[in-house]
Enzyme design. Sequence first.
Site, PDB file in Angstrom:
ATOM      1  N   GLN A 199      -8.665  14.318  -7.562  1.00 29.82           N
ATOM      2  CA  GLN A 199      -7.320  13.785  -7.360  1.00 29.82           C
ATOM      3  C   GLN A 199      -6.355  14.416  -8.341  1.00 29.82           C
ATOM      4  O   GLN A 199      -5.252  14.819  -7.984  1.00 29.82           O
ATOM      5  CB  GLN A 199      -7.331  12.264  -7.537  1.00 29.82           C
ATOM      6  CG  GLN A 199      -6.010  11.619  -7.165  1.00 29.82           C
ATOM      7  CD  GLN A 199      -5.642  11.931  -5.747  1.00 29.82           C
ATOM      8  OE1 GLN A 199      -6.410  11.685  -4.823  1.00 29.82           O
ATOM      9  NE2 GLN A 199      -4.485  12.535  -5.537  1.00 29.82           N
TER      10      GLN A 199
ATOM     11  N   HIS B 112      -4.312  17.824  -7.946  1.00 33.86           N
ATOM     12  CA  HIS B 112      -3.153  17.991  -7.060  1.00 33.86           C
ATOM     13  C   HIS B 112      -1.891  18.319  -7.843  1.00 33.86           C
ATOM     14  O   HIS B 112      -1.012  19.018  -7.352  1.00 33.86           O
ATOM     15  CB  HIS B 112      -2.912  16.722  -6.227  1.00 33.86           C
ATOM     16  CG  HIS B 112      -3.801  16.631  -5.031  1.00 33.86           C
ATOM     17  ND1 HIS B 112      -3.845  17.612  -4.075  1.00 33.86           N
ATOM     18  CD2 HIS B 112      -4.691  15.688  -4.643  1.00 33.86           C
ATOM     19  CE1 HIS B 112      -4.715  17.282  -3.140  1.00 33.86           C
ATOM     20  NE2 HIS B 112      -5.257  16.123  -3.455  1.00 33.86           N
TER      21      HIS B 112
ATOM     22  N   GLU C  13      -3.863   4.449  -2.569  1.00 31.69           N
ATOM     23  CA  GLU C  13      -3.963   5.305  -1.376  1.00 31.69           C
ATOM     24  C   GLU C  13      -5.444   5.518  -1.039  1.00 31.69           C
ATOM     25  O   GLU C  13      -5.863   5.313   0.097  1.00 31.69           O
ATOM     26  CB  GLU C  13      -3.266   6.636  -1.665  1.00 31.69           C
ATOM     27  CG  GLU C  13      -3.303   7.612  -0.498  1.00 31.69           C
ATOM     28  CD  GLU C  13      -2.812   8.997  -0.893  1.00 31.69           C
ATOM     29  OE1 GLU C  13      -2.572   9.236  -2.097  1.00 31.69           O
ATOM     30  OE2 GLU C  13      -2.699   9.853   0.006  1.00 31.69           O
ATOM     31  N   HIS C  14      -6.216   5.970  -2.027  1.00 36.93           N
ATOM     32  CA  HIS C  14      -7.661   6.151  -1.869  1.00 36.93           C
ATOM     33  C   HIS C  14      -8.374   5.210  -2.823  1.00 36.93           C
ATOM     34  O   HIS C  14      -8.036   5.171  -4.009  1.00 36.93           O
ATOM     35  CB  HIS C  14      -8.088   7.582  -2.241  1.00 36.93           C
ATOM     36  CG  HIS C  14      -7.334   8.659  -1.524  1.00 36.93           C
ATOM     37  ND1 HIS C  14      -6.240   9.290  -2.071  1.00 36.93           N
ATOM     38  CD2 HIS C  14      -7.536   9.225  -0.315  1.00 36.93           C
ATOM     39  CE1 HIS C  14      -5.792  10.206  -1.218  1.00 36.93           C
ATOM     40  NE2 HIS C  14      -6.558  10.189  -0.134  1.00 36.93           N
TER      41      HIS C  14
ATOM     42  N   ASP D 147     -10.728  13.776   2.886  1.00 39.82           N
ATOM     43  CA  ASP D 147      -9.625  14.735   2.824  1.00 39.82           C
ATOM     44  C   ASP D 147      -9.796  15.844   3.859  1.00 39.82           C
ATOM     45  O   ASP D 147      -8.824  16.416   4.334  1.00 39.82           O
ATOM     46  CB  ASP D 147      -9.567  15.389   1.434  1.00 39.82           C
ATOM     47  CG  ASP D 147      -9.042  14.445   0.370  1.00 39.82           C
ATOM     48  OD1 ASP D 147      -8.408  13.431   0.731  1.00 39.82           O
ATOM     49  OD2 ASP D 147      -9.272  14.718  -0.832  1.00 39.82           O
TER      50      ASP D 147
ATOM     51  N   HIS E  71      21.022 -16.111  30.855  1.00 46.13           N
ATOM     52  CA  HIS E  71      19.565 -15.941  30.833  1.00 46.13           C
ATOM     53  C   HIS E  71      18.906 -16.972  31.751  1.00 46.13           C
ATOM     54  O   HIS E  71      17.953 -16.658  32.470  1.00 46.13           O
ATOM     55  CB  HIS E  71      19.026 -16.105  29.403  1.00 46.13           C
ATOM     56  CG  HIS E  71      19.259 -14.914  28.521  1.00 46.13           C
ATOM     57  ND1 HIS E  71      20.514 -14.480  28.186  1.00 46.13           N
ATOM     58  CD2 HIS E  71      18.385 -14.060  27.911  1.00 46.13           C
ATOM     59  CE1 HIS E  71      20.407 -13.410  27.399  1.00 46.13           C
ATOM     60  NE2 HIS E  71      19.127 -13.140  27.224  1.00 46.13           N
TER      61      HIS E  71
END
Lengths: 440, 440
Positions: free
Chosen positions: A269, A272, A336-337, A370, A429
């Site tokens: 991770q 990145h 996220e993960h 991934d 209506h």
Amino acid sequence: MSCRFFSQFAIFATYRFKNMKIIKYPNQSEYKAILSRPTQDISVIEERVAPILKRVKEEGDIAIRDFALKFDNVALDNFTVNISEIQNAESLLTEDLKTAIKQAYANIYKFHEAQKSVPEKIETIAGVTCWRKSVGIDKVGLYIPGGTAPLFSTVLMLGIPAQIAGCREVVLCTPSNHPAIYFAASLCGISKVFRIGGSQAIAAMAYGTETIPQVYKIFGPGNQYVTAAKMLVNKEGIAIDMPAGPSEVAVYADETAKPAFVAADLLSQAEHGIDSQVLLVSTSETVVEAVNQELSSQLAVLPRAEFAAKALENSQALVVENQEIALEILNQYAAEHLIMSIENAEEVSEKIYNAGSIFLGNYTPESAGDYASGTNHTLPTNGYARAYSGVSLDSFTKKITVQNITQAGIQNLGKTIIEMATAESLEAHANAVRVRLANN
Amino acid sequence: MSCRFFSQFAIFATYRFKNMKIIKYPNQSEYKAILSRPTQDISVIEERVAPILKRVKEEGDIAIRDFALKFDNVALDNFTVNISEIQNAESLLTEDLKTAIKQAYANIYKFHEAQKSVPEKIETIAGVTCWRKSVGIDKVGLYIPGGTAPLFSTVLMLGIPAQIAGCREVVLCTPSNHPAIYFAASLCGISKVFRIGGSQAIAAMAYGTETIPQVYKIFGPGNQYVTAAKMLVNKEGIAIDMPAGPSEVAVYADETAKPAFVAADLLSQAEHGIDSQVLLVSTSETVVEAVNQELSSQLAVLPRAEFAAKALENSQALVVENQEIALEILNQYAAEHLIMSIENAEEVSEKIYNAGSIFLGNYTPESAGDYASGTNHTLPTNGYARAYSGVSLDSFTKKITVQNITQAGIQNLGKTIIEMATAESLEAHANAVRVRLANN
């Protein structure tokens, strides 16, 4: 969404790593501060991007060419990628890479195809039948950034659900001409590829130009300019996949975890970029210390070591009393993960309600998801997992509700509608039912 | 989303209706202009709303009380609605209205419950198992506007899917104290009701105050201030149901349509307000003329005639050559509500790919879906139906992907991941697999 965009140059450097910060047994009152993410203000970027969007909207292809020259120093005569270039890309790849991409394609296809739903007709009361029909969004646009790393995996993650959904027009904009990107696109049946990048590419797909078709929804990662452009066109009615933010992982490790694996996952991770978010939660001080040692030794041999080391130094390892507290912290963080390297991982994971994607046990690295296990890697980051799901077949599909009421059905339901419409002071209506009852 | 908010006073007035504008056999080049909707710029409203949000964020309940006094001239000591008031609401309703609301509740529940999905585990390759688990969004907020019309139907439309999704905390903010709203809330199991309205109510749910819990996603209609507040908090990471716009209907009628029914349906849309969008598409000039005559006579007896007449005069009836052209126009328009009063309506509806909700045949008025057939009335308007779906169980649910890889599984998948990660220059991603293969 995982912002899979990073600087241009891998740096081979020996970087002295100073360990993740360890916080032992924090109080509940401290969780919020510990788990807070850096805030991002893209309003300055939006101000720079807005005039670019405006020019593309007004001038179309001419603006695209001007911006390519200005920002990317590229003179574009023709930015349409020839179909033969897409078809020939396969021949430029090694057999091993081709095989890998095909295997990933097969797995991702299988997982996303299973997300198809068969419309079930529901007769809510006699004569009143309602259902939902799934329809692929007619026109979608995919953006894949440039840089040294060709993100062909993201082409698969977006192109495959678009293909299964049956989106009639799929447009791909990317400044990269890497054959792996073109090969992935061809597997997904994408033939409209344009070699443009940046916020002007987002504008082109949002408004359409002489060459580039206008789409209804735009997907894909990018730098801050691309992100800002997506936010701005979203305000004008173009749907987008989800809000973006730096990618992140939380690892929950107990004494059954293997420190070498945990360290490798944290590093995958962290590489990145320096803004990557990494969180380790453990009930074991021994494991946390062992992970820190593993980080030092594994880091030494990584090409992107400097990014990773900096990201890790901004990250935290929390030692907590028990599983209950660990789960409370993880649900509050909404990673996220989320890697759960713990005993009975599947059973315990039932208690997780905030996460983008969960990886169970010691042999399920994030990098599997991934690339190739089958799940989608476009996931809600920055806490968005509290309310958003990752990209799936649903993201490329609309559900249109349909209803069919018979003459008997409107007799059965009519009084209910009239009563409610009248109580809401919406007489017309009610009348729409009355004229039908009168005619029955 | 259907913006179900309208002016305070129903006007009983005789208003001279001058017919819908009829356009016969337009050229394809004219469609875009004919089908264009009025553009809305809410940036001015956003500027007025932003300081309200800021004050609620900083001052909480005190700001809520100040704004209630300033904007609504209401001195709020306590804006928490007592649980006994919610429970007692039932006793204040007529038996007929109670029965109607319960019938609607049952139908809407039945239709939305059928949207539940059972997680299917997919073994993409041997030893690699992936699935999606559905989880209700933990905390959601519903907003129901005030005004003379108590929109209890919208409480059902939002409260029921929240209830089925299992959202743990459901907060309802509404300035109305109408017992039908409280009764609908109690049916949906909502106990946290706060009597506040406007953009400050949206801010309260987005940021939380001493009294009002913070939520992750906000649903519901409202005026321009409420809409602007939702857009602004959305930029800060709070999810919202969908972008709002004026409500709209398109009716597709052939010679089998009944002009009285078509006119009643157009009027039921038009009575929402003068910005309501109404479109009639027909292959029959006779039908269009008959509808115009019916509009005049039905309009005369409506309490909200003036709104409806103005909305209709801004609307258009298109006479077209054949069904193919009608479908092309309807798909291009992407109506929130599409009524198909034609022969073989169900079969033909298969060719519609842009619409929020479709109503088939002569006995399926839009008002059935607005109130009681079972489908949701919170739908994408303003052309958003090209990329967005209406509210459903999905809107209150997240799908978290989960994966479990065995030691054999990572052997099967490992080479693929390493190959791809290396080609994307992400060595640490490859290493996360290598350490596991080495340990196998």
